[in-house]
Design a protein around this motif. Sequence first.
Motif, PDB file in Angstrom:
ATOM      1  N   TYR A  27      31.866 -21.593-117.843  1.00 35.28           N
ATOM      2  CA  TYR A  27      30.605 -21.088-117.318  1.00 35.28           C
ATOM      3  C   TYR A  27      30.856 -20.022-116.263  1.00 35.28           C
ATOM      4  N   LEU A  28      30.530 -18.793-116.609  1.00 34.82           N
ATOM      5  CA  LEU A  28      30.758 -17.651-115.736  1.00 34.82           C
ATOM      6  C   LEU A  28      29.513 -16.771-115.697  1.00 34.82           C
ATOM      7  N   LYS A  29      29.180 -16.270-114.519  1.00 35.56           N
ATOM      8  CA  LYS A  29      28.119 -15.284-114.409  1.00 35.56           C
ATOM      9  C   LYS A  29      28.595 -13.978-115.046  1.00 35.56           C
ATOM     10  N   PRO A  30      27.664 -13.112-115.445  1.00 33.45           N
ATOM     11  CA  PRO A  30      28.076 -11.884-116.134  1.00 33.45           C
ATOM     12  C   PRO A  30      29.138 -11.077-115.395  1.00 33.45           C
ATOM     13  N   ALA A  31      29.007 -10.964-114.088  1.00 32.14           N
ATOM     14  CA  ALA A  31      29.976 -10.179-113.325  1.00 32.14           C
ATOM     15  C   ALA A  31      31.375 -10.798-113.363  1.00 32.14           C
ATOM     16  N   GLU A  32      31.440 -12.108-113.582  1.00 29.25           N
ATOM     17  CA  GLU A  32      32.729 -12.793-113.690  1.00 29.25           C
ATOM     18  C   GLU A  32      33.234 -12.806-115.129  1.00 29.25           C
ATOM     19  N   ALA A  33      32.308 -12.909-116.063  1.00 25.89           N
ATOM     20  CA  ALA A  33      32.690 -13.047-117.467  1.00 25.89           C
ATOM     21  C   ALA A  33      33.238 -11.751-118.047  1.00 25.89           C
ATOM     22  N   ARG A  34      32.716 -10.609-117.629  1.00 24.66           N
ATOM     23  CA  ARG A  34      33.172  -9.342-118.198  1.00 24.66           C
ATOM     24  C   ARG A  34      34.671  -9.120-117.991  1.00 24.66           C
ATOM     25  N   PRO A  35      35.192  -9.235-116.756  1.00 23.71           N
ATOM     26  CA  PRO A  35      36.640  -9.065-116.599  1.00 23.71           C
ATOM     27  C   PRO A  35      37.449 -10.143-117.301  1.00 23.71           C
ATOM     28  N   ALA A  36      36.910 -11.370-117.349  1.00 23.16           N
ATOM     29  CA  ALA A  36      37.617 -12.437-118.064  1.00 23.16           C
ATOM     30  C   ALA A  36      37.721 -12.103-119.549  1.00 23.16           C
ATOM     31  N   PHE A  37      36.660 -11.542-120.101  1.00 21.43           N
ATOM     32  CA  PHE A  37      36.662 -11.143-121.505  1.00 21.43           C
ATOM     33  C   PHE A  37      37.592  -9.945-121.732  1.00 21.43           C
ATOM     34  N   ASP A  38      37.476  -8.947-120.876  1.00 22.50           N
ATOM     35  CA  ASP A  38      38.296  -7.748-121.024  1.00 22.50           C
ATOM     36  C   ASP A  38      39.784  -8.066-120.935  1.00 22.50           C
ATOM     37  N   ASN A  39      40.132  -9.039-120.088  1.00 22.63           N
ATOM     38  CA  ASN A  39      41.542  -9.379-119.853  1.00 22.63           C
ATOM     39  C   ASN A  39      42.039 -10.542-120.706  1.00 22.63           C
ATOM     40  N   ASP A  40      41.250 -10.905-121.731  1.00 22.34           N
ATOM     41  CA  ASP A  40      41.641 -11.955-122.680  1.00 22.34           C
ATOM     42  C   ASP A  40      41.854 -13.321-122.033  1.00 22.34           C
ATOM     43  N   GLN A  41      41.124 -13.574-120.943  1.00 27.90           N
ATOM     44  CA  GLN A  41      41.174 -14.903-120.332  1.00 27.90           C
ATOM     45  C   GLN A  41      40.233 -15.863-121.045  1.00 27.90           C
ATOM     46  N   VAL A  42      39.332 -15.328-121.866  1.00 24.81           N
ATOM     47  CA  VAL A  42      38.467 -16.125-122.738  1.00 24.81           C
ATOM     48  C   VAL A  42      38.532 -15.499-124.129  1.00 24.81           C
ATOM     49  N   ASP A  43      38.224 -16.279-125.144  1.00 26.27           N
ATOM     50  CA  ASP A  43      38.285 -15.781-126.520  1.00 26.27           C
ATOM     51  C   ASP A  43      36.990 -15.153-126.989  1.00 26.27           C
ATOM     52  N   ALA A  44      35.879 -15.554-126.384  1.00 23.36           N
ATOM     53  CA  ALA A  44      34.571 -15.032-126.785  1.00 23.36           C
ATOM     54  C   ALA A  44      33.642 -15.047-125.584  1.00 23.36           C
ATOM     55  N   TRP A  45      32.651 -14.189-125.644  1.00 20.64           N
ATOM     56  CA  TRP A  45      31.657 -14.095-124.574  1.00 20.64           C
ATOM     57  C   TRP A  45      30.286 -14.050-125.222  1.00 20.64           C
ATOM     58  N   ILE A  46      29.397 -14.983-124.839  1.00 18.68           N
ATOM     59  CA  ILE A  46      28.020 -14.974-125.335  1.00 18.68           C
ATOM     60  C   ILE A  46      27.163 -14.379-124.222  1.00 18.68           C
ATOM     61  N   ILE A  47      26.514 -13.250-124.525  1.00 20.38           N
ATOM     62  CA  ILE A  47      25.887 -12.487-123.443  1.00 20.38           C
ATOM     63  C   ILE A  47      24.646 -11.755-123.963  1.00 20.38           C
ATOM     64  N   TRP A  48      23.786 -11.355-123.044  1.00 18.54           N
ATOM     65  CA  TRP A  48      22.529 -10.685-123.359  1.00 18.54           C
ATOM     66  C   TRP A  48      22.574  -9.238-122.867  1.00 18.54           C
ATOM     67  N   ASP A  49      21.627  -8.435-123.369  1.00 21.96           N
ATOM     68  CA  ASP A  49      21.494  -7.050-122.908  1.00 21.96           C
ATOM     69  C   ASP A  49      20.985  -7.006-121.469  1.00 21.96           C
ATOM     70  N   PRO A  50      21.438  -6.021-120.675  1.00 17.49           N
ATOM     71  CA  PRO A  50      22.248  -4.870-121.049  1.00 17.49           C
ATOM     72  C   PRO A  50      23.753  -5.117-120.942  1.00 17.49           C
ATOM     73  N   TYR A  51      24.154  -6.301-120.422  1.00 18.12           N
ATOM     74  CA  TYR A  51      25.584  -6.600-120.341  1.00 18.12           C
ATOM     75  C   TYR A  51      26.221  -6.546-121.728  1.00 18.12           C
ATOM     76  N   PHE A  52      25.473  -6.986-122.731  1.00 19.07           N
ATOM     77  CA  PHE A  52      25.898  -6.952-124.124  1.00 19.07           C
ATOM     78  C   PHE A  52      26.234  -5.516-124.525  1.00 19.07           C
ATOM     79  N   ALA A  53      25.291  -4.607-124.307  1.00 20.39           N
ATOM     80  CA  ALA A  53      25.511  -3.210-124.684  1.00 20.39           C
ATOM     81  C   ALA A  53      26.670  -2.587-123.914  1.00 20.39           C
ATOM     82  N   LEU A  54      26.790  -2.922-122.655  1.00 21.13           N
ATOM     83  CA  LEU A  54      27.878  -2.381-121.837  1.00 21.13           C
ATOM     84  C   LEU A  54      29.244  -2.829-122.340  1.00 21.13           C
TER      85      LEU A  54
END
Length: 336
Positions: A183-210
């Motif tokens: 459980y991560l807030k969007p600001a925490e989940a984005r770097p975790a996703f980018d750096n492969d610390q998680v395998d998937a990210w379920i997210i909504w727009d506009p974070y999704f589009a970004l």
Amino acid sequence: MSHPARSSRDRSRTLSHVGRGRRPFLAGLLAVALAATGATAGCGGDSADAGTDNGKLLVGYQRFGGLSLVKARAAAPDATWSLFESGPALTEALKAGAIDIGQVGEAPPVFAAAGKIKFRIIGTSEPVPQGEAVLVKEAKGFRSFADLAGKTIALNKGSNVNWLLVRLLEAHHMTLSDVNVKYLKPAEARPAFDNDQVDAWIIWDPYFALAEQPGVKILADATGLASNREYILVSPEALERKPDQIRKFLETYRSTTDWGIANPQERTTILAPELKIDESTAARALARSAKPLAPVTPEIGAELQAIADGFTELKLVPGKVDMLSLVDDQFNGVLR
């Protein structure tokens, strides 16, 4: 999408299709906690006034939600604005009396009601199923959601995406125990996703589009699984003290939303600076996620009740939550 009937034992391991064949698929948003995530009060010069009444209507909004356009166009000069990162944070502000009215997704009202927060639901939107999605890296080779068994999935507590997770698990005959949820807030989940610390990210727009960068794949969205509507919540005190202001604000909200849908290029130009994203990203997100407002009907109340009943069955909320009693249709004439 329909699924074969399951035994009561199977239904206790995942979420049943409540209301199958009798109403539209339930809407997006859910959470596993009543606690709100952090909120950011105000936006720019608004922060000094956040939570201060001064006879104005105190409005809570989320970046990109339908209210963002109202604020960006300065269409409601008699409102005081407070910005929140997520729906659960906004409902906590309602509880504290810091805002009168706000816009969230479908799960936050359920969890707020379970947490004894007082509010009424006075409006909604048309479904937005393409506005939330499961993102993965193409290099990982995942072809369907079932491939995430045993993998780590990031998402925000108390938001639409948590409900989408449950619906996806059900659709693939999986349970919450089959995945590792972080459980991560969007600001925490984005770097975790980018750096492969998680395998998937379920997210909504506009974070999704970004996050739609080269090498990122949309594994699934909410189509056929969750409605992912927006909901307009108001405090009982504001309903009593400021009914005329609420009605006037809803009229502005409705007309501004309709204008934006009719004028997508102008909407993008106005909203991109408010959202702090480039115009091409804003246009992509808005094209799939900006929907008209709609009145709260008995069918809408039934959708919310079904979601609440589903989470009660999963023991994610303590006992029965009565959502039908929270639906207030006195402003439906404005939203039709």
